[in-house]
Design an enzyme around this catalytic site. Structure first.
Site, PDB file in Angstrom:
ATOM      1  N   HIS A 198       0.898  -1.180   0.082  1.00  0.00           N
ATOM      2  CA  HIS A 198      -0.041  -0.120  -0.047  1.00  0.00           C
ATOM      3  C   HIS A 198       0.980   1.369   0.037  1.00  0.00           C
ATOM      4  O   HIS A 198       0.053   2.417  -0.167  1.00  0.00           O
ATOM      5  CB  HIS A 198      -0.836   0.170   1.216  1.00  0.00           C
ATOM      6  CG  HIS A 198      -1.932  -1.050   1.274  1.00  0.00           C
ATOM      7  ND1 HIS A 198      -2.930  -1.250   0.129  1.00  0.00           N
ATOM      8  CD2 HIS A 198      -2.358  -1.936   2.060  1.00  0.00           C
ATOM      9  CE1 HIS A 198      -3.765  -2.220   0.624  1.00  0.00           C
ATOM     10  NE2 HIS A 198      -3.224  -2.812   1.652  1.00  0.00           N
ATOM     11  N   ASP A 210      -3.519 -11.221  -2.381  1.00  0.00           N
ATOM     12  CA  ASP A 210      -3.984 -10.435  -1.132  1.00  0.00           C
ATOM     13  C   ASP A 210      -5.168 -10.327  -1.160  1.00  0.00           C
ATOM     14  O   ASP A 210      -5.698  -9.818  -2.161  1.00  0.00           O
ATOM     15  CB  ASP A 210      -2.890  -9.270  -0.911  1.00  0.00           C
ATOM     16  CG  ASP A 210      -3.229  -8.797   0.750  1.00  0.00           C
ATOM     17  OD1 ASP A 210      -4.303  -8.377   1.027  1.00  0.00           O
ATOM     18  OD2 ASP A 210      -2.145  -8.910   1.415  1.00  0.00           O
ATOM     19  N   HIS A 230      -6.360  -7.508  -0.130  1.00  0.00           N
ATOM     20  CA  HIS A 230      -6.574  -6.019  -0.309  1.00  0.00           C
ATOM     21  C   HIS A 230      -5.588  -5.783  -1.890  1.00  0.00           C
ATOM     22  O   HIS A 230      -4.474  -6.400  -2.007  1.00  0.00           O
ATOM     23  CB  HIS A 230      -5.873  -5.192   0.755  1.00  0.00           C
ATOM     24  CG  HIS A 230      -6.735  -5.508   2.061  1.00  0.00           C
ATOM     25  ND1 HIS A 230      -6.219  -6.360   3.001  1.00  0.00           N
ATOM     26  CD2 HIS A 230      -7.814  -5.048   2.406  1.00  0.00           C
ATOM     27  CE1 HIS A 230      -6.784  -6.319   4.061  1.00  0.00           C
ATOM     28  NE2 HIS A 230      -7.995  -5.591   3.781  1.00  0.00           N
TER      29      HIS A 230
END
Length: 180
Positions: free
Chosen positions: A90, A127, A129
């Site tokens: 991220h 993942d 996310h």
């Protein structure tokens, strides 16, 4: 004691990523803020805060990932898996996000390219996310293919099927270069 399938595992010791390695994908101003937070508790966004050891852990995760992929490419170790925390996918080039401070896989991929150890790289991110930081760093690049399997609209709400790159990173350009 017998270790079974673990007998073939190779431990790659982690070392902190160097500033020039980090600057290959991260903005120097962001890195300055990151290093100022070293050893402290600081909030970078609503989800991402440091404890006294967070920055050191992030630097070790990035350095360990760089060394692992370098050793795998050089055939010094078998194919590997970097089990590092914080995860990194991220982290954007200019800010921390989603518990991530340094984009480990992006730094490692860029180091392979810059050191001439690879001409092109595919990153497969599995993942729940979406790895928005990794995607953003390589979105307009023709030498890195980013693939993600994730559940949308889970955090961070990005990763729509139409997000396929731009400029030199567009799918047609990539397919043509790879002669697909």
């Amino acid at each position: 004691p017998e270790r079974g399938c673990f007998l073939e595992l190779v431990d790659v010791p982690a070392r902190p990523a160097l500033p020039d390695e980090l600057e290959s994908v991260h903005d120097p101003r962001y890195l300055d803020a990151l290093f100022r937070a070293r050893g402290q508790c600081q909030r970078f966004d609503p989800d991402t805060a440091t404890s006294p050891g967070s920055i050191d852990a992030a630097l070790l995760a990035a350095g360990g990932t760089i060394d692992l992929v370098s050793r795998v490419v050089a055939k010094e170790t078998p194919p590997g898996f970097a089990l590092v925390r914080p995860p990194g996918h991220h982290a954007l080039s200019d800010r921390a996000m989603g518990f991530c401070f340094v984009n480990n896989v992006a730094v490692a991929a860029e180091m392979l390219l810059r050191r001439g150890l690879a001409e092109r790289i595919a990153i497969y991110d599995f993942d729940v996310h979406h790895g928005n930081g990794t995607q953003a760093i390589f979105y307009d690049r023709k030498d890195v293919l980013y693939l993600s399997t994730h559940q949308h609209p889970f955090y961070p709400g990005t990763g729509m099927a139409k997000e396929t790159g731009e400029g030199p990173g567009e799918p047609f350009e990539l397919a043509r270069r790879l002669e697909l």
